[in-house]
Design a protein around this motif. Structure first.
Motif, PDB file in Angstrom:
ATOM      1  N   LEU A 171       0.830  -1.200   0.000  1.00 17.36           N
ATOM      2  CA  LEU A 171       0.000   0.000   0.000  1.00 17.36           C
ATOM      3  C   LEU A 171       0.868   1.254   0.000  1.00 17.36           C
ATOM      4  N   ILE A 172       0.269   2.336  -0.440  1.00 21.87           N
ATOM      5  CA  ILE A 172       0.872   3.658  -0.318  1.00 21.87           C
ATOM      6  C   ILE A 172      -0.224   4.618   0.136  1.00 21.87           C
ATOM      7  N   PHE A 173       0.203   5.726   0.753  1.00 24.26           N
ATOM      8  CA  PHE A 173      -0.727   6.723   1.285  1.00 24.26           C
ATOM      9  C   PHE A 173      -0.569   8.012   0.485  1.00 24.26           C
ATOM     10  N   GLU A 201      -4.795  -9.815  19.241  1.00 19.18           N
ATOM     11  CA  GLU A 201      -4.484 -11.222  19.008  1.00 19.18           C
ATOM     12  C   GLU A 201      -3.309 -11.386  18.042  1.00 19.18           C
ATOM     13  N   GLY A 202      -2.462 -10.366  17.981  1.00 18.96           N
ATOM     14  CA  GLY A 202      -1.311 -10.452  17.088  1.00 18.96           C
ATOM     15  C   GLY A 202      -1.553  -9.700  15.788  1.00 18.96           C
ATOM     16  N   VAL A 203      -0.779 -10.030  14.744  1.00 16.25           N
ATOM     17  CA  VAL A 203      -0.847  -9.332  13.466  1.00 16.25           C
ATOM     18  C   VAL A 203      -2.228  -9.529  12.842  1.00 16.25           C
ATOM     19  N   ILE A 204      -2.821  -8.407  12.482  1.00 18.10           N
ATOM     20  CA  ILE A 204      -4.110  -8.488  11.791  1.00 18.10           C
ATOM     21  C   ILE A 204      -3.870  -8.798  10.307  1.00 18.10           C
ATOM     22  N   LEU A 205      -3.078  -7.946   9.674  1.00 18.35           N
ATOM     23  CA  LEU A 205      -2.636  -8.160   8.293  1.00 18.35           C
ATOM     24  C   LEU A 205      -1.194  -7.682   8.182  1.00 18.35           C
ATOM     25  N   HIS A 206      -0.393  -8.410   7.434  1.00 18.35           N
ATOM     26  CA  HIS A 206       0.979  -7.970   7.197  1.00 18.35           C
ATOM     27  C   HIS A 206       0.946  -6.907   6.103  1.00 18.35           C
ATOM     28  N   ALA A 207       1.415  -5.712   6.407  1.00 17.79           N
ATOM     29  CA  ALA A 207       1.382  -4.603   5.462  1.00 17.79           C
ATOM     30  C   ALA A 207       2.802  -4.210   5.069  1.00 17.79           C
ATOM     31  N   ASP A 208       2.954  -3.763   3.838  1.00 17.68           N
ATOM     32  CA  ASP A 208       4.265  -3.376   3.320  1.00 17.68           C
ATOM     33  C   ASP A 208       4.097  -2.090   2.514  1.00 17.68           C
ATOM     34  N   ALA A 209       4.746  -1.025   2.988  1.00 17.15           N
ATOM     35  CA  ALA A 209       4.656   0.274   2.310  1.00 17.15           C
ATOM     36  C   ALA A 209       5.927   0.606   1.540  1.00 17.15           C
ATOM     37  N   ASP A 210       6.761  -0.397   1.255  1.00 20.53           N
ATOM     38  CA  ASP A 210       8.060  -0.120   0.634  1.00 20.53           C
ATOM     39  C   ASP A 210       7.988   0.163  -0.866  1.00 20.53           C
ATOM     40  N   LEU A 211       6.813   0.030  -1.473  1.00 21.06           N
ATOM     41  CA  LEU A 211       6.689   0.398  -2.881  1.00 21.06           C
ATOM     42  C   LEU A 211       6.463   1.896  -3.053  1.00 21.06           C
ATOM     43  N   ARG A 212       6.441   2.648  -1.953  1.00 18.80           N
ATOM     44  CA  ARG A 212       6.311   4.103  -2.052  1.00 18.80           C
ATOM     45  C   ARG A 212       7.603   4.711  -2.601  1.00 18.80           C
ATOM     46  N   PRO A 213       7.540   5.919  -3.116  1.00 15.17           N
ATOM     47  CA  PRO A 213       8.757   6.579  -3.595  1.00 15.17           C
ATOM     48  C   PRO A 213       9.859   6.591  -2.529  1.00 15.17           C
ATOM     49  N   GLY A 253      11.170   4.157  -1.228  1.00 11.22           N
ATOM     50  CA  GLY A 253      11.118   2.970  -0.393  1.00 11.22           C
ATOM     51  C   GLY A 253      11.065   3.293   1.082  1.00 11.22           C
ATOM     52  N   SER A 254      11.770   2.511   1.883  1.00 15.62           N
ATOM     53  CA  SER A 254      11.716   2.675   3.342  1.00 15.62           C
ATOM     54  C   SER A 254      12.336   3.987   3.803  1.00 15.62           C
ATOM     55  N   ARG A 255      13.088   4.670   2.917  1.00 17.91           N
ATOM     56  CA  ARG A 255      13.717   5.946   3.295  1.00 17.91           C
ATOM     57  C   ARG A 255      12.776   7.131   3.090  1.00 17.91           C
ATOM     58  N   GLY A 256      11.720   6.932   2.308  1.00 16.78           N
ATOM     59  CA  GLY A 256      10.825   8.039   2.005  1.00 16.78           C
ATOM     60  C   GLY A 256       9.696   8.144   3.001  1.00 16.78           C
ATOM     61  N   PRO A 257       9.016   9.286   3.028  1.00 19.33           N
ATOM     62  CA  PRO A 257       7.874   9.460   3.929  1.00 19.33           C
ATOM     63  C   PRO A 257       6.755   8.483   3.580  1.00 19.33           C
ATOM     64  N   LEU A 258       6.002   8.086   4.594  1.00 20.86           N
ATOM     65  CA  LEU A 258       4.908   7.144   4.361  1.00 20.86           C
ATOM     66  C   LEU A 258       3.834   7.750   3.479  1.00 20.86           C
TER      67      LEU A 258
END
Length: 911
Positions: free
Chosen positions: A171-173, A201-213, A215-220
């Motif tokens: 996902l991206i925001f 009860e633990g992880v609801i859904l595993h989410a990954d926002a690293d496809l944003r501009p 990647g992990s260095r950019g703002p969410l």
């Protein structure tokens, strides 16, 4: 319960304790367990669940729940562990228990999948819809006062609504606002991700926002304008590929819609840099190099091969075709085949393989609820996976061996299709093609630049080919700029474009032609060259469209069948058609197809003049022999080839010179009937045209003489009345059809009249006089006497007369000279030193040159012309067709070749 296999006493006791001991409703779920992938383990897991649920929940009161429990117990030990802790999830979770909502949906989808009630596509949609619901509810809980309009955009499998059982949601925001709004938007985005990762009860859904501009260095979260700036300036090709699967999932719908508009702008540009295609290929190659062969996703023939292949086509063709802008892989495959971008069979194989590989991936992930794509190592785990896929042991093979056979088959098919699609040679060219197509003004400019002469006519043909809003028209709009480039390399681009228009209009399914040109560019290049080289071939291709897809197969074009095989197949076809008119049609179609193959091969430079003459002659031999067999039931009739046909050196425009001979018992009238039947079969006008023109004027007494003679009649004629030119013509006699014994007898009959030692001086004089008369013949009006390929100095007649005179003078002493072939005779005359090697070389060169030019003229004009064109444009087209760079080069070559031949003729003919 007695119908089930024996159950461990302790487990039976525990089942009885929870009310499952003798209840007939337990038979079905327990049967599912015993037939499932892990019977022993599944039974233990089921008992543990029942004990944890008892007495509050009893699946027996809900048949669907008991069946789901049975399927899941055998396929997922981790999900069963979670269900044992939260039994109510099997029946449906509370609205505010989002982890339960996730696991409950997963349980239902997985159980129905294992039962064969839903397929991969439907399962992925339901899991994705669940993710939309969960993320939407969490976003509502997370939004702060003052937060700008914010949207969550789904990418990857979530974006395509094809989630796995245990995959991240990419996902991206995006928000609408300025820099002051960024802090709030990013705080909300971060809080949402934390809630997804850490529910009660633990992880609801595993989410990954690293496809944003960045990647992990950019703002969410970024603003719409920040995304626009990034995608227009810095985005890498793989990031645009990721956007192929973007959709608005939850949050502000207007912001989501505006982001999708932005994606439309950056993802489908006017032109696509071909380097982007190469960059994506390089990235995949690097990933593939490090992939384990057991990786169902990244390994050769895996899921990525399917996704990358169809996404590559989507990136290139989706700019032209909005119907290809689906985020779902299976929908995209359907769109590609509907638009003609992928063959229906390839698309069907890809879709089947995709469903099968995704199903296997799902079952791997389901076992421990972890993100894995690796096939388990050989052993019990591989056996369990095979059974989870529905395979069962059979007498002839095990479930595992059946699974592995299908695995190899699907991966091999995927890899083959992937390589065909992913590395299509035209993709880079299509990428650089503007999406808006050519306006009429743009088309005119392009046509002028490419050398088209009749621009208004070419523009009309262009418009005809691209008119329409169908998906096939869009494909032609993409193809036509490339086709124009191919046509520009042909001798007559205007002719080629017009013939392409006619071919597309007349074909029953011209869409198949467009798809063929798209998928196989060599077919397109060669077809364009042929259409721009010969109106005659354009007409043939119009009648034989099935030949077009074979144009990229050199073996089909070059390996023409030898005469015996051609004749055998033709006789078989004629024998299967009792109707006389059908026999005529069969012969004409055979002739047309054979001519087309020989001419196409010639124009494409895949055969030399010798091969062309030999194959034209071989086709005529086969047709006449097969037709003679039809006309002469009792085999008392023979056909003797004469002239260029007798020498196996036919040109395209040659008639078949022949004479007929019959056995004495047949009778002249009956023999004439058979000759006329042969003419009806081969040369009479019919719906399918004619096969060959037959010319019997070389017979004794010419047109005034009987059409057919017996052996005794020929002998009497040659003994008493024959002229020298008739003996000369018999050099080229060759039996080709009918009674072989009769043909041999004819050759033995005429041999002493032709090969005399010494050859009479009076006959030499007669031949020289005849040649002098030929040279005085009036060259037809409109043909250039200075550049006449047949009658001009050093042309074909000079070479033939000299060679035949030398054969007659030396043939009695040198039997090897008794060949009907001019080129073969030249070679043998040098061997017996009647010609020098240099003389033989130059005579053969002149014969081949003049024959080749005559052949090319015939294909261009559609009729026999024997001199070089005098009109500059026609001469230029002929020169280009023959491979000359300048118009004058052809005439220079003519002068050089024929002058040498003429000098030899003058030195030897009167010697």
């Amino acid at each position: 319960m007695a119908r089930l296999p024996p159950i461990d006493p302790e487990l039976r006791r525990r089942l009885e304790a929870v009310g499952w001991g003798d209840d007939p409703r337990a038979v079905e779920p327990l049967g599912i367990v015993w037939r499932g992938p892990d019977p022993d383990g599944a039974l233990v897991r089921m008992v543990e669940f029942l004990e944890a649920a008892h007495p509050r929940f009893d699946p027996l009161f809900d048949p669907e729940a008991s069946r789901r429990l049975a399927y899941l117990a055998g396929a997922s030990r981790e999900l069963m562990r979670q269900l044992t802790r939260h039994p109510w999830w099997l029946f449906g979770a509370e609205e505010d228990d989002l982890t339960g909502v996730s696991r409950s949906t997963l349980s239902r989808v997985a159980a129905e999948d294992l039962a064969g009630e839903v397929d991969v596509g439907e399962g992925g949609r339901r899991l994705s819809d669940m993710a939309d619901d969960v993320v939407g509810r969490l976003l509502e809980q997370t939004l702060e006062t003052g937060c700008p309009p914010l949207a969550v955009m789904a990418l990857g499998k979530w974006g395509g609504r094809e989630l796995n059982y245990w995959s991240d949601i990419d996902l991206i925001f995006v928000f609408e606002g300025g820099a002051a709004d960024s802090a709030v938007a990013n705080r909300v985005a971060g809080a949402l991700l934390r809630r997804l990762a850490g529910g009660p009860e633990g992880v609801i859904l595993h989410a990954d926002a690293d496809l944003r501009p960045e990647g992990s260095r950019g703002p969410l979260a970024r603003s719409l304008e920040a995304y626009r700036s990034y995608y227009q300036r810095w985005a890498e090709p793989w990031e645009f590929q990721a956007l192929l699967k973007v959709r608005h999932a939850v949050g502000d719908p207007e912001v989501g819609a505006r982001f999708l508009e932005l994606v439309e702008e950056v993802l489908w540009p006017e032109t696509l840099n071909p380097d982007s295609i190469r960059s994506i290929r390089a990235l995949k190659a690097r990933v593939e190099d490090t992939a384990d062969p057991a990786d169902l996703k990244r390994g050769p023939g895996g899921i990525r091969d399917i996704e990358f292949a169809v996404q590559m086509l989507q990136l290139v063709h989706g700019r032209f075709d909005p119907d290809l802008r689906s985020t779902n892989t299976l929908e995209l495959i359907d769109g590609l085949v509907e638009g003609g971008y992928v063959a229906a069979n390839d698309a069907a194989n890809l879709a089947r393989a995709y469903r099968w590989l995704r199903a296997a991936e799902h079952r791997i992930q389901l076992w421990d609820l972890r993100q894995s794509h690796m096939l388990p190592a050989a052993g019990e785990d591989r056996d369990r996976l095979a059974r989870a896929m529905g395979y069962r042991d059979e007498p002839e093979r095990t479930a595992r061996s059946a699974f592995e056979a299908d695995l190899v088959g699907y991966r091999s098919a995927v890899r083959r299709i992937h390589e065909n699609l992913y590395f299509r040679p035209l993709l880079e060219a299509f990428a650089a093609t503007p999406t808006t197509g050519l306006s009429r003004e743009g088309a005119v400019r392009r046509l002028e630049a490419l050398g088209f002469r009749d621009i208004p006519a070419a523009a009309r043909a262009f418009e005809t080919l691209t008119t329409g809003l169908s998906r096939r028209s869009r494909l032609m709009q993409q193809m036509l700029p490339l086709i124009l480039d191919w046509l520009a390399d042909s001798p007559d681009p205007d002719l080629g474009l017009d013939q392409l228009r006619l071919l597309a209009a007349r074909l029953p399914d011209h869409a198949e032609l467009i798809t063929t040109l798209h998928d196989r560019p060599l077919v397109g290049e060669r077809l364009s060259y042929l259409l721009g080289s010969s109106r005659l071939l354009g007409e043939y291709l119009d009648r034989i469209p099935e030949f077009v897809p074979r144009l990229d197969d050199d073996q089909t074009l070059t390996d023409l069948r030898p005469r015996p095989e051609l004749e055998a197949r033709l006789r078989q076809r004629l024998g299967a058609r009792p109707d006389p008119d059908e026999k005529v049609g069969t012969l004409r179609r055979f002739s047309r197809r054979h001519f087309l193959r020989v001419a196409a091969r010639d124009l494409l430079g895949l055969a030399d003049v010798d091969r062309t003459m030999a194959d034209l002659s071989g086709g005529a031999d086969a047709a006449v022999s097969a037709a003679t067999a039809v006309a002469d039931a009792d085999h008392s009739f023979a056909v003797i080839a004469m002239g260029r046909w007798g020498g196996s050196e036919l040109s395209y425009g040659s008639d078949l010179d022949l004479i007929y001979v019959h056995a004495d018992p047949l009778g002249t009238e009956a023999a004439i009937d058979r000759a006329q039947e042969l003419r009806r079969l081969l040369a009479s006008p019919a719906r399918d045209g004619i096969a060959w023109e037959l010319d019997a004027n070389l017979r004794p007494e010419g047109r005034s003489g009987p059409l057919v003679r017996s052996l005794n009649s020929y002998r009497a004629y040659y003994e008493r009345w024959a002229e020298t030119w008739e003996f000369q013509s018999l050099i080229k006699a060759r039996p080709v059809a009918g009674d072989p014994g009769l043909g041999v007898a004819f050759m033995e009959t005429v041999e002493p009249f032709v090969w005399r030692d010494p050859f009479p001086a009076d006959d030499v004089v007669a031949i020289r006089r005849m040649k002098a008369r030929v040279e005085k013949q009036r060259i037809p009006a409109g043909e250039d006497p200075d550049f006449h390929l047949k009658l001009g100095p050093g042309g074909l007649v000079d070479v033939e007369f000299l060679v035949q005179l030398l054969q007659l003078r030396h043939g009695a002493r040198h039997p090897e000279l008794r060949t009907p072939s001019t080129l073969e005779a030249i070679e043998r005359l040098a061997e017996v030193e009647a010609l020098s090697p240099v003389q033989a070389r130059d005579l053969a060169a002149a014969y081949r040159f003049c024959t080749g030019v005559r052949n090319r003229l015939y294909l261009q004009v559609g009729r026999q012309i024997d001199s070089l064109p005098t009109e500059p444009a026609e001469e230029w087209r002929l020169a280009v067709s023959l491979g000359y760079q300048r118009r004058g080069d052809l005439r220079e070559e003519y002068r050089r070749v024929t002058r040498r031949a003429r000098r030899i003729f003058e030195d030897e003919f009167f010697h």
